[in-house]
Motif scaffolding. Sequence first.
Motif, PDB file in Angstrom:
ATOM      1  N   VAL A 138       0.568  -1.553  -0.188  1.00 13.23           N
ATOM      2  CA  VAL A 138      -0.264  -0.148   0.685  1.00 13.23           C
ATOM      3  C   VAL A 138       0.773   1.190  -0.080  1.00 13.23           C
ATOM      4  CG1 VAL A 138      -1.624   1.162   1.274  1.00 13.23           C
ATOM      5  CG2 VAL A 138      -1.598  -0.693   1.390  1.00 13.23           C
ATOM      6  N   GLU A 139       1.922   1.030   0.705  1.00 12.52           N
ATOM      7  CA  GLU A 139       2.843   2.691   0.768  1.00 12.52           C
ATOM      8  C   GLU A 139       3.695   2.541  -0.471  1.00 12.52           C
ATOM      9  OE1 GLU A 139       4.848   0.802   4.110  1.00 12.52           O
ATOM     10  OE2 GLU A 139       3.012   1.491   5.805  1.00 12.52           O
ATOM     11  N   SER A 140       3.864   1.376  -1.102  1.00 12.75           N
ATOM     12  CA  SER A 140       4.751   1.801  -2.357  1.00 12.75           C
ATOM     13  C   SER A 140       3.847   2.104  -3.312  1.00 12.75           C
ATOM     14  CB  SER A 140       6.255   0.849  -2.878  1.00 12.75           C
ATOM     15  OG  SER A 140       4.617  -0.411  -2.158  1.00 12.75           O
ATOM     16  N   GLY A 141       2.262   2.099  -3.405  1.00 14.01           N
ATOM     17  CA  GLY A 141       1.536   2.133  -4.304  1.00 14.01           C
ATOM     18  C   GLY A 141       1.252   1.087  -5.687  1.00 14.01           C
ATOM     19  N   THR A 142       1.731   0.172  -5.027  1.00 10.30           N
ATOM     20  CA  THR A 142       1.855  -1.492  -5.379  1.00 10.30           C
ATOM     21  C   THR A 142       1.013  -2.528  -5.495  1.00 10.30           C
ATOM     22  OG1 THR A 142       3.893  -2.185  -4.688  1.00 10.30           O
ATOM     23  CG2 THR A 142       4.072  -0.478  -6.577  1.00 10.30           C
ATOM     24  N   ASP A 143      -0.361  -1.789  -4.830  1.00  5.75           N
ATOM     25  CA  ASP A 143      -1.198  -2.659  -3.870  1.00  5.75           C
ATOM     26  C   ASP A 143      -1.841  -3.395  -5.149  1.00  5.75           C
ATOM     27  OD1 ASP A 143      -2.400  -0.964  -3.297  1.00  5.75           O
ATOM     28  OD2 ASP A 143      -3.863  -1.692  -1.781  1.00  5.75           O
ATOM     29  N   VAL A 144      -3.307  -4.596  -4.580  1.00  5.30           N
ATOM     30  CA  VAL A 144      -4.078  -4.520  -5.367  1.00  5.30           C
ATOM     31  C   VAL A 144      -5.250  -3.793  -6.016  1.00  5.30           C
ATOM     32  CG1 VAL A 144      -5.234  -4.941  -3.565  1.00  5.30           C
ATOM     33  CG2 VAL A 144      -5.929  -6.510  -4.791  1.00  5.30           C
ATOM     34  N   GLY A 145      -5.319  -3.989  -7.366  1.00  2.29           N
ATOM     35  CA  GLY A 145      -6.348  -3.453  -8.408  1.00  2.29           C
ATOM     36  C   GLY A 145      -6.851  -4.158  -9.033  1.00  2.29           C
ATOM     37  N   LEU A 146      -7.990  -3.507  -9.662  1.00  2.00           N
ATOM     38  CA  LEU A 146      -9.404  -4.188 -10.343  1.00  2.00           C
ATOM     39  C   LEU A 146      -8.850  -5.904 -10.488  1.00  2.00           C
ATOM     40  CD1 LEU A 146     -11.435  -1.618 -11.459  1.00  2.00           C
ATOM     41  CD2 LEU A 146     -12.743  -2.891  -9.786  1.00  2.00           C
ATOM     42  N   MET A 147      -7.978  -5.797 -11.913  1.00  5.03           N
ATOM     43  CA  MET A 147      -7.675  -6.372 -12.388  1.00  5.03           C
ATOM     44  C   MET A 147      -7.046  -8.251 -11.544  1.00  5.03           C
ATOM     45  SD  MET A 147      -8.997  -5.692 -14.845  1.00  5.03           S
ATOM     46  CE  MET A 147      -9.180  -7.643 -15.697  1.00  5.03           C
ATOM     47  N   LYS A 148      -6.628  -8.194 -10.815  1.00 11.89           N
ATOM     48  CA  LYS A 148      -5.637  -8.693  -9.509  1.00 11.89           C
ATOM     49  C   LYS A 148      -7.228  -9.634  -8.860  1.00 11.89           C
ATOM     50  CE  LYS A 148      -2.213  -8.219  -9.360  1.00 11.89           C
ATOM     51  NZ  LYS A 148      -1.394  -8.869  -9.371  1.00 11.89           N
ATOM     52  N   PHE A 149      -8.304  -8.698  -9.155  1.00 12.85           N
ATOM     53  CA  PHE A 149      -9.402  -9.855  -8.520  1.00 12.85           C
ATOM     54  C   PHE A 149     -10.470  -9.945  -9.887  1.00 12.85           C
ATOM     55  CE2 PHE A 149      -9.226  -7.087  -5.094  1.00 12.85           C
ATOM     56  CZ  PHE A 149     -10.136  -7.929  -3.978  1.00 12.85           C
ATOM     57  N   GLY A 150     -10.340  -9.280 -10.966  1.00 14.62           N
ATOM     58  CA  GLY A 150     -10.667  -9.512 -12.412  1.00 14.62           C
ATOM     59  C   GLY A 150     -10.026 -11.685 -12.779  1.00 14.62           C
ATOM     60  N   ASP A 151      -9.044 -11.663 -12.292  1.00 17.34           N
ATOM     61  CA  ASP A 151      -7.945 -12.777 -12.484  1.00 17.34           C
ATOM     62  C   ASP A 151      -8.819 -14.534 -12.174  1.00 17.34           C
ATOM     63  OD1 ASP A 151      -6.648 -11.339 -14.263  1.00 17.34           O
ATOM     64  OD2 ASP A 151      -4.352 -11.707 -12.806  1.00 17.34           O
ATOM     65  N   VAL A 152      -9.059 -13.634 -10.657  1.00 19.98           N
ATOM     66  CA  VAL A 152      -9.544 -14.751  -9.257  1.00 19.98           C
ATOM     67  C   VAL A 152     -11.259 -14.749 -10.129  1.00 19.98           C
ATOM     68  CG1 VAL A 152     -10.704 -15.559  -6.579  1.00 19.98           C
ATOM     69  CG2 VAL A 152      -8.528 -14.056  -7.411  1.00 19.98           C
ATOM     70  N   ILE A 153     -11.807 -13.976 -10.151  1.00 18.39           N
ATOM     71  CA  ILE A 153     -12.977 -14.731 -10.655  1.00 18.39           C
ATOM     72  C   ILE A 153     -12.745 -14.776 -11.739  1.00 18.39           C
ATOM     73  CG2 ILE A 153     -14.881 -13.245 -11.810  1.00 18.39           C
ATOM     74  CD1 ILE A 153     -14.234 -10.874  -9.326  1.00 18.39           C
ATOM     75  N   ARG A 154     -12.575 -14.886 -12.768  1.00 17.16           N
ATOM     76  CA  ARG A 154     -12.270 -15.993 -14.045  1.00 17.16           C
ATOM     77  C   ARG A 154     -11.786 -16.845 -13.736  1.00 17.16           C
ATOM     78  NH1 ARG A 154     -11.708 -10.035 -15.372  1.00 17.16           N
ATOM     79  NH2 ARG A 154     -12.523  -9.740 -17.675  1.00 17.16           N
ATOM     80  N   LEU A 155     -10.294 -17.594 -13.078  1.00 11.59           N
ATOM     81  CA  LEU A 155     -10.242 -18.812 -12.781  1.00 11.59           C
ATOM     82  C   LEU A 155     -11.171 -19.431 -11.814  1.00 11.59           C
ATOM     83  CD1 LEU A 155      -6.783 -17.523 -10.788  1.00 11.59           C
ATOM     84  CD2 LEU A 155      -7.414 -19.630 -13.029  1.00 11.59           C
ATOM     85  N   ILE A 156     -12.124 -18.767 -11.563  1.00 15.35           N
ATOM     86  CA  ILE A 156     -13.432 -19.502 -10.555  1.00 15.35           C
ATOM     87  C   ILE A 156     -14.120 -20.217 -12.105  1.00 15.35           C
ATOM     88  CG2 ILE A 156     -15.441 -19.483  -9.155  1.00 15.35           C
ATOM     89  CD1 ILE A 156     -13.180 -17.927  -7.238  1.00 15.35           C
ATOM     90  N   ASP A 157     -14.802 -18.488 -12.262  1.00 12.34           N
ATOM     91  CA  ASP A 157     -15.245 -19.190 -13.107  1.00 12.34           C
ATOM     92  C   ASP A 157     -15.324 -20.212 -14.385  1.00 12.34           C
ATOM     93  OD1 ASP A 157     -17.675 -17.084 -12.738  1.00 12.34           O
ATOM     94  OD2 ASP A 157     -16.780 -15.855 -14.253  1.00 12.34           O
ATOM     95  N   ARG A 158     -14.108 -20.356 -15.058  1.00 13.47           N
ATOM     96  CA  ARG A 158     -13.550 -21.456 -15.860  1.00 13.47           C
ATOM     97  C   ARG A 158     -13.398 -22.155 -15.497  1.00 13.47           C
ATOM     98  NH1 ARG A 158     -11.867 -17.733 -21.523  1.00 13.47           N
ATOM     99  NH2 ARG A 158     -13.267 -16.151 -21.040  1.00 13.47           N
ATOM    100  N   ASN A 159     -13.145 -22.348 -14.139  1.00 10.58           N
ATOM    101  CA  ASN A 159     -12.597 -23.922 -13.857  1.00 10.58           C
ATOM    102  C   ASN A 159     -13.105 -24.622 -12.335  1.00 10.58           C
ATOM    103  OD1 ASN A 159      -9.689 -23.980 -14.371  1.00 10.58           O
ATOM    104  ND2 ASN A 159     -10.167 -22.474 -14.071  1.00 10.58           N
ATOM    105  N   GLN A 160     -14.622 -23.833 -11.988  1.00  9.15           N
ATOM    106  CA  GLN A 160     -15.783 -24.153 -11.363  1.00  9.15           C
ATOM    107  C   GLN A 160     -15.360 -25.616 -11.017  1.00  9.15           C
ATOM    108  OE1 GLN A 160     -19.981 -23.349 -10.560  1.00  9.15           O
ATOM    109  NE2 GLN A 160     -19.220 -21.527 -11.804  1.00  9.15           N
ATOM    110  N   ASN A 161     -15.854 -26.647 -11.776  1.00 10.84           N
ATOM    111  CA  ASN A 161     -15.712 -28.299 -11.500  1.00 10.84           C
ATOM    112  C   ASN A 161     -14.539 -28.385 -10.238  1.00 10.84           C
ATOM    113  OD1 ASN A 161     -17.657 -28.400 -12.607  1.00 10.84           O
ATOM    114  ND2 ASN A 161     -17.258 -30.276 -14.685  1.00 10.84           N
TER     115      ASN A 161
END
Lengths: 84, 374
Positions: free
Chosen positions: B262-285
């Motif tokens: 957070v202090e270095s301004g390199t913490d989490v962004g929207l696309m990091k969550f986007g990756d997780v959402i897509r991983l779950i969507d495409r590998n649900q089984n």
Amino acid sequence: MDDITTQFEECLRRHLRSAKPNPINYDVELVQLGLDSMTAVAVLMDMEKTFGIRFPDDMLVEGTFRTAGRLKEAVQLLRERQAS
Amino acid sequence: MTRSLPDQSLGPEWTILELLARGIIDDSEVQMVRDLLTTDTLKWGELLEQALRHKMFPMLAHQIMSASLRFDVPTNIYMHLESALEWNRWQIEVFRRETVRVAQALADRGIPFVVTKGMAFESTLYDSLGTRYMNDIDFMITPRDRDKVMTVMQELGFRPFFDWAKDARREEISSRLNPDHLPKLAREIDQPGIRLIDIDIANSLTWTKSPFDVPVEEALENPVEQPIPGMSGVSIPCFRPIYQFLFTVLHLFREAWLQKFVESGTDVGLMKFGDVIRLIDRNQNKLTDSELLRIMQTHGVTDAVAWVLRHMDETFHTHAVELLALEKHGNEKLLRSQMRSPGYVNAWSESMRGRLQSKSRGSVQPVAPAHRGS
């Protein structure tokens, strides 16, 4: 070579909260005085700036700053190397 | 995963980016993005700035191009978006070739590794559309191969590179003291528009001395071979889905939970969550199988995973916690916390949504004094 004790201890106290009020025990692990991975970086950078030295890669390991005694030896060694 | 449409309380610009980050999956979302992009009150400056901050510029460009909004977008902005998307596609092509070159060299020496993050996701989660931005190429190796890999990389023309950091010496010392990654490596190349190729090689799924980790040796077992688009017969090893999920989630946890990012301004962004959402969507089984829960419990990472998924569900209206049967995991104290430095945890009361949108995250102060914890 000058005695670096005063400057060395001031430098440690700037970063280690637990070292502030007490005399520094050179045999106690710095972790017990509040050193963590972030303050370790800050301490080493401050030592470099204060004494005009640069820690070589092989000294950027935990053993170099396990205790105040070890760290002071490292700083002295680098100052001597630089002077020679 | 089904999800409701986001509320628009943070403005149309933010709503567009939230929708794109989590992936457009049905007609109502297509229409919502279209309506928001053509609304009179849309602030293009805000939209473009936030798209850049969250590495979504090519994705936004693609959405606008594919929705045929050529004459609904200010001409100069449209042209800039178009060239940004083309440039991103070109960079991905260059990165693909470099990935194969490095992968081949590591494989020739019998070093176990996988390619991770952007390069692994670009074709599997983002359909090779050139919309996934990446600023480097990521690999994962085991700690015991650090020296061997460094030698290989130097033979390939890479050198440790710290100039990207605001304080290069601090970064150099930090990378030596925290050996969860090799020092960032770079190689100069002679390609139009691309001066350097950066490679980031990790040897831990989280960070040095992390209380939450999965052994990298285990994660590297039985990788899957993933074809490289446009390169016939060429593939790269990637984590199998369960470990891909764990790494991606734990990596997000690292960047979101450790205050130093957070202090270095390199913490989490929207696309990091986007990756997780897509991983779950495409590998649900594969992810709803009991194996994932068993691995998480074996290695004590369930709370860290639940931390990410609960924040994700709150922010994006997904149902990942329920889907992965983690309702009983994760605790409120951990959920509302952030690690200041090893062993010291701050309470943190902000919402993830507010944090993602904030442009001054470094100024966010903890709500309670740090306490010793894991």
